[in-house]
Design an enzyme around this catalytic site. Sequence first.
Site, PDB file in Angstrom:
ATOM      1  N   HIS A   1      -7.513  23.043   5.805  1.00 31.48           N
ATOM      2  CA  HIS A   1      -8.419  21.935   5.542  1.00 31.48           C
ATOM      3  C   HIS A   1      -9.737  22.433   4.963  1.00 31.48           C
ATOM      4  O   HIS A   1     -10.203  21.960   3.940  1.00 31.48           O
ATOM      5  CB  HIS A   1      -8.687  21.241   6.878  1.00 31.48           C
TER       6      HIS A   1
ATOM      7  N   GLU B   1     -10.045  12.332  -0.001  1.00 31.29           N
ATOM      8  CA  GLU B   1     -10.019  13.375   1.047  1.00 31.29           C
ATOM      9  C   GLU B   1      -9.262  14.625   0.578  1.00 31.29           C
ATOM     10  O   GLU B   1      -8.087  14.532   0.212  1.00 31.29           O
ATOM     11  CB  GLU B   1      -9.364  12.816   2.319  1.00 31.29           C
TER      12      GLU B   1
ATOM     13  N   LYS C   1      -3.351   7.956  11.713  1.00 34.84           N
ATOM     14  CA  LYS C   1      -4.328   8.024  10.601  1.00 34.84           C
ATOM     15  C   LYS C   1      -3.848   9.065   9.593  1.00 34.84           C
ATOM     16  O   LYS C   1      -3.932   8.851   8.379  1.00 34.84           O
ATOM     17  CB  LYS C   1      -5.713   8.382  11.146  1.00 34.84           C
TER      18      LYS C   1
ATOM     19  N   ASP D   1      -1.936  -3.673  -1.911  1.00 40.07           N
ATOM     20  CA  ASP D   1      -3.023  -3.994  -0.988  1.00 40.07           C
ATOM     21  C   ASP D   1      -2.933  -3.059   0.224  1.00 40.07           C
ATOM     22  O   ASP D   1      -2.142  -3.289   1.138  1.00 40.07           O
ATOM     23  CB  ASP D   1      -2.858  -5.469  -0.578  1.00 40.07           C
TER      24      ASP D   1
HETATM   25  P1  NDP Z   1       0.774 -12.734  -6.873  1.00 42.61           P
HETATM   26  O1  NDP Z   1       0.516 -14.129  -6.511  1.00 42.61           O
HETATM   27  O2  NDP Z   1      -0.250 -12.022  -7.689  1.00 42.61           O
HETATM   28  O3  NDP Z   1       2.131 -12.566  -7.689  1.00 42.61           O
HETATM   29  C1  NDP Z   1       3.351 -12.995  -7.247  1.00 42.61           C
HETATM   30  C2  NDP Z   1       3.982 -13.759  -8.378  1.00 42.61           C
HETATM   31  O4  NDP Z   1       4.613 -12.874  -9.312  1.00 42.61           O
HETATM   32  C3  NDP Z   1       5.075 -14.656  -7.922  1.00 42.61           C
HETATM   33  O5  NDP Z   1       4.560 -15.834  -7.392  1.00 42.61           O
HETATM   34  C4  NDP Z   1       5.863 -14.871  -9.201  1.00 42.61           C
HETATM   35  O6  NDP Z   1       5.264 -15.946  -9.870  1.00 42.61           O
HETATM   36  C5  NDP Z   1       5.596 -13.616 -10.016  1.00 42.61           C
HETATM   37  N1  NDP Z   1       6.808 -12.804 -10.188  1.00 42.61           N
HETATM   38  C6  NDP Z   1       7.242 -12.294 -11.356  1.00 42.61           C
HETATM   39  N2  NDP Z   1       8.386 -11.606 -11.185  1.00 42.61           N
HETATM   40  C7  NDP Z   1       8.704 -11.690  -9.870  1.00 42.61           C
HETATM   41  C8  NDP Z   1       9.769 -11.173  -9.072  1.00 42.61           C
HETATM   42  N3  NDP Z   1      10.757 -10.456  -9.601  1.00 42.61           N
HETATM   43  N4  NDP Z   1       9.755 -11.415  -7.748  1.00 42.61           N
HETATM   44  C9  NDP Z   1       8.753 -12.124  -7.188  1.00 42.61           C
HETATM   45  N5  NDP Z   1       7.739 -12.659  -7.893  1.00 42.61           N
HETATM   46  C10 NDP Z   1       7.688 -12.433  -9.224  1.00 42.61           C
HETATM   47  O7  NDP Z   1       1.058 -11.805  -5.627  1.00 42.61           O
HETATM   48  P2  NDP Z   1       1.615 -12.056  -4.189  1.00 42.61           P
HETATM   49  O8  NDP Z   1       1.990 -13.457  -3.877  1.00 42.61           O
HETATM   50  O9  NDP Z   1       2.640 -11.004  -4.013  1.00 42.61           O
HETATM   51  O10 NDP Z   1       0.335 -11.714  -3.321  1.00 42.61           O
HETATM   52  C11 NDP Z   1      -0.202 -10.427  -3.310  1.00 42.61           C
HETATM   53  C12 NDP Z   1      -1.704 -10.505  -3.535  1.00 42.61           C
HETATM   54  O11 NDP Z   1      -2.276 -11.357  -2.547  1.00 42.61           O
HETATM   55  C13 NDP Z   1      -2.362  -9.174  -3.381  1.00 42.61           C
HETATM   56  O12 NDP Z   1      -3.289  -9.033  -4.427  1.00 42.61           O
HETATM   57  C14 NDP Z   1      -3.084  -9.285  -2.040  1.00 42.61           C
HETATM   58  O13 NDP Z   1      -4.233  -8.466  -2.019  1.00 42.61           O
HETATM   59  C15 NDP Z   1      -3.436 -10.743  -1.980  1.00 42.61           C
HETATM   60  N6  NDP Z   1      -3.639 -11.360  -0.667  1.00 42.61           N
HETATM   61  C16 NDP Z   1      -3.328 -10.743   0.507  1.00 42.61           C
HETATM   62  C17 NDP Z   1      -3.506 -11.379   1.718  1.00 42.61           C
HETATM   63  C18 NDP Z   1      -3.093 -10.698   2.965  1.00 42.61           C
HETATM   64  O14 NDP Z   1      -2.544  -9.615   2.910  1.00 42.61           O
HETATM   65  N7  NDP Z   1      -3.317 -11.269   4.135  1.00 42.61           N
HETATM   66  C19 NDP Z   1      -4.056 -12.744   1.778  1.00 42.61           C
HETATM   67  C20 NDP Z   1      -4.300 -13.309   0.478  1.00 42.61           C
HETATM   68  C21 NDP Z   1      -4.106 -12.655  -0.689  1.00 42.61           C
HETATM   69  P3  NDP Z   1       6.087 -17.028 -10.704  1.00 42.61           P
HETATM   70  O15 NDP Z   1       7.460 -17.109 -10.107  1.00 42.61           O
HETATM   71  O16 NDP Z   1       5.312 -18.276 -10.546  1.00 42.61           O
HETATM   72  O17 NDP Z   1       6.088 -16.465 -12.087  1.00 42.61           O
END
Ligand code: NDP
Length: 429
Positions: free
Chosen positions: A383, A82, A269, A285
């Site tokens: 705009h 936009e 918005k 997201d």
């Molecule tokens: P991810 O699962 O991609 O990543 C999170 C992982 O990153 C953690 O589990 C951890 O894994 C790792 N990590 C590394 N460093 C850190 C840190 N300092 N702090 C925390 N975690 C760290 O992402 P999210 O669980 O955040 O989920 C977000 C994704 O889920 C987005 O892509 C979203 O679009 C999607 N989503 C959204 C939904 C909704 O909004 N309703 C529903 C379903 C999915 P480890 O400790 O194992 O290394």
Amino acid sequence: MESKHLQKFYDKTPAERITALKSAGILDEEATANLQAGLRLPQEIADNMIENQLSTYDLPYGVALNFLIDGKEYAVPMAIEEPSVIAAASAGAKLIAKAGGFRTTIQERIMIGQVALKNVPDSVAAEQLILSHQEEILKVANAAHPSIVKRGGGARRVSARILLADDVEGIPSFFVVHLHVETLEAMGANIINTMMEGVIPYLESLTGGEALMGILTNYATDCLATAECRIPAALLTKGVYSGEEVRDRLIEAYQFAYVDPYRAVTNNKGIMNGIDAIVLASGNDWRAISAGAHAYASHSGQYRSLTTWKKAENGDLLGSLTLPLPIGAVGGSINFHPAAKMTKEILGYQSAAELESIIVSVGLAQNFSAIKALVTEGIQKGHMGLHSRSLAISAGATGDEIEQLSARLKAEKNMNLATAQDLLERIRK
Ligand code: NDP
């Protein structure tokens, strides 16, 4: 304040803007080369991100300038189609920087997951059991995702809600258990969904109910971010309006959006124009953030403006924006999408909380610019000036024709596609 290299940024070509960001110390050698090469998502990565992938979908990626947030200067990347959003954010931020910039407050970063149970025999007794077994529930939840616990996060609190049946609509009662989880630098959707599914068997045995689902809520009311600004009326003078008049009209614009949902939706918005653009540019997201923000706009029971604008005792204008911002600095595509990596480089943010501060400030700047234009010269002047280029492209202009046609369109009373096509024909004769 503003680096001399960034002056008249909008008048430069994209290549000159990249060089200017490097000269201003915002981009290092490697980031400059990456930006010059383009931020295309490699086909192999795209194919692994979604199902049935065919190609990629490009959006313009630019920067809003002049942001001074908690004493630190930022150029804020935005991905958006936009026109006028980046210009409005930059203009709003510039004026607010003159007044000392944005101050932000980031609440705890706690996300909430829910398990909905049905057919719970005694909801009141179940609530007592949930509260008295909080420690056990937290243990089971944390065991489902031990790595986040190792990092220092994990499930922190449990709460329960009884949603009574609605016999008129034929809706049964639900017994809902909330888990409040510290997800550290991640947005946490996957962490929480894993935990919620992990605690279901224990919650069913505790309550005697049957689980319907376990899932994160995007209504992240334990993860609020606030940006505030304070602007002396003298800085608000615009055209025929004195600073005091503009201040008062801005406050009335807020009051209108407070009482009228029809206005509030458009007001919000406009706030999300900027927020979604930086959220997208950061690889987060934006559907999650938008859903939570609009829900929060109704937290009083009526859908209202997310911002507030009031008059301080000394006559300054006080602006404030609060919304849920469950943003990640890791996770999703943040660490591998070339544009998301570039956004991290340009902003230099060190934590998800710092990114929240930037995003909530963008929302406040965007709202300030929009309502200031609305209550003074009107929104269309700025705009349509910027929209003229999009119209020129829609009419089929290419190369130098775009600039030529855009300039002629700005002088027209009726700036629309038919006028653009007509003018283009004349340019080509
Ligand atoms: P991810 O699962 O991609 O990543 C999170 C992982 O990153 C953690 O589990 C951890 O894994 C790792 N990590 C590394 N460093 C850190 C840190 N300092 N702090 C925390 N975690 C760290 O992402 P999210 O669980 O955040 O989920 C977000 C994704 O889920 C987005 O892509 C979203 O679009 C999607 N989503 C959204 C939904 C909704 O909004 N309703 C529903 C379903 C999915 P480890 O400790 O194992 O290394």
